[in-house]
Motif scaffolding. Structure first.
Motif, short mmCIF file in Angstrom:
data_model
loop_
_atom_site.label_atom_id
_atom_site.label_comp_id
_atom_site.label_asym_id
_atom_site.label_seq_id
_atom_site.Cartn_x
_atom_site.Cartn_y
_atom_site.Cartn_z
N UNK A 184 25.87 5.07 46.27
CA UNK A 184 24.50 5.25 46.54
C UNK A 184 24.84 5.66 47.80
N UNK A 185 25.53 5.85 48.56
CA UNK A 185 25.60 6.45 49.98
C UNK A 185 26.34 8.01 49.78
N UNK A 186 27.25 7.78 48.68
CA UNK A 186 28.58 8.53 48.39
C UNK A 186 27.55 10.04 47.96
N UNK A 187 27.24 9.58 46.75
CA UNK A 187 25.91 10.85 46.45
C UNK A 187 25.08 11.28 47.16
N UNK A 188 24.05 10.37 48.22
CA UNK A 188 23.16 11.13 49.14
C UNK A 188 23.69 12.04 50.41
N UNK A 189 25.10 11.74 50.52
CA UNK A 189 25.52 12.03 51.55
C UNK A 189 26.14 13.52 50.23
N UNK A 190 26.36 13.53 49.33
CA UNK A 190 26.90 14.72 48.06
C UNK A 190 25.85 16.04 48.24
N UNK A 191 24.66 15.04 48.05
CA UNK A 191 22.99 15.77 48.07
C UNK A 191 22.88 16.66 49.15
N UNK A 192 22.96 16.21 50.26
CA UNK A 192 22.52 16.85 51.47
C UNK A 192 23.21 17.96 51.97
N UNK A 193 24.55 17.59 51.66
CA UNK A 193 25.87 18.86 51.61
C UNK A 193 24.83 20.14 50.77
N UNK A 194 24.61 19.50 49.53
CA UNK A 194 24.48 20.67 49.18
C UNK A 194 23.32 21.52 49.08
N UNK A 195 21.99 20.31 49.80
CA UNK A 195 20.86 20.66 50.23
C UNK A 195 20.99 21.56 51.69
N UNK A 196 22.14 22.03 52.01
CA UNK A 196 22.33 22.78 52.99
C UNK A 196 22.80 24.23 52.35
N UNK A 197 23.43 23.94 51.24
CA UNK A 197 23.98 25.26 50.39
C UNK A 197 22.92 25.87 50.23
N UNK A 198 22.24 25.23 49.44
CA UNK A 198 20.74 25.08 49.18
C UNK A 198 20.14 26.61 50.09
N UNK A 199 19.53 26.00 50.70
CA UNK A 199 19.40 26.46 52.37
C UNK A 199 19.68 27.97 52.46
N UNK A 200 21.45 27.63 52.59
CA UNK A 200 21.47 28.73 52.71
C UNK A 200 21.47 30.37 51.72
N UNK A 201 21.09 29.55 49.69
CA UNK A 201 21.20 30.43 49.27
C UNK A 201 20.11 30.78 49.64
N UNK A 202 19.02 30.15 49.30
CA UNK A 202 17.65 31.06 49.37
C UNK A 202 17.96 31.31 50.63
N UNK A 203 18.17 31.67 51.95
CA UNK A 203 17.75 32.28 53.44
C UNK A 203 19.05 33.70 52.47
N UNK A 204 19.62 34.14 52.47
CA UNK A 204 21.08 35.01 51.37
C UNK A 204 19.91 35.62 50.36
N UNK A 205 19.08 35.24 49.54
CA UNK A 205 18.00 35.55 49.37
C UNK A 205 16.87 36.64 49.27
#
Length: 127
Positions: free
Chosen positions: A69-90
């Motif tokens: 669970x902790x590992x998956x939360x870590x991955x989701x945190x990384x995906x959230x950062x990537x999603x924010x970067x993608x949204x700012x690029x868009x």
């Protein structure tokens, strides 16, 4: 007089043996086990060992799930950062996300998200 005491002692011992056998039968009926197993003390220790092994295995699975669970939360945190970067690029390209998406990204500050990701990475590495 001694003979009377001896006879009474023998009858009481026989009654005691009968009561013990009835008790063993009653316990066996309650536990739905044959009478031979209830009189064996090794079966109780084996049952306790089996239950302990079962407990240890369940505890191991629980700890593994916590780690996962902790590992998956870590991955989701990384995906959230990537999603924010993608949204700012868009957004820089001229296409803007819905107001609901903007509220979600504003709910956590960028430094806090980075700190949380770093802490989770340290926890994952230490394990």
């Amino acid at each position: 007089e001694r003979e009377a005491w001896q006879r009474e002692r023998n009858t009481l011992q026989n009654m005691l043996k009968q009561a013990e056998s009835q008790l063993a039968k009653a316990k066996a009926e309650i536990e739905n086990k044959p009478v031979a197993e209830t009189s064996n003390p090794k079966s109780h220790s084996q049952e306790l060992q089996r239950l302990y092994r079962k407990y240890v295995r369940a505890e191991s699975f629980r700890k593994a799930l916590v780690y996962q669970k902790k590992y998956l939360l870590l991955l989701l945190g990384g995906f959230q950062d990537c999603e924010q970067a993608t949204l700012s690029l868009i957004a820089r390209m001229g296409i803007y996300p819905s107001p609901a998406d903007l509220q979600l990204s504003a709910s956590h500050s960028r430094p806090f998200t980075k700190f949380r990701c770093a802490v989770r990475a340290i926890i994952a590495i230490s394990r």
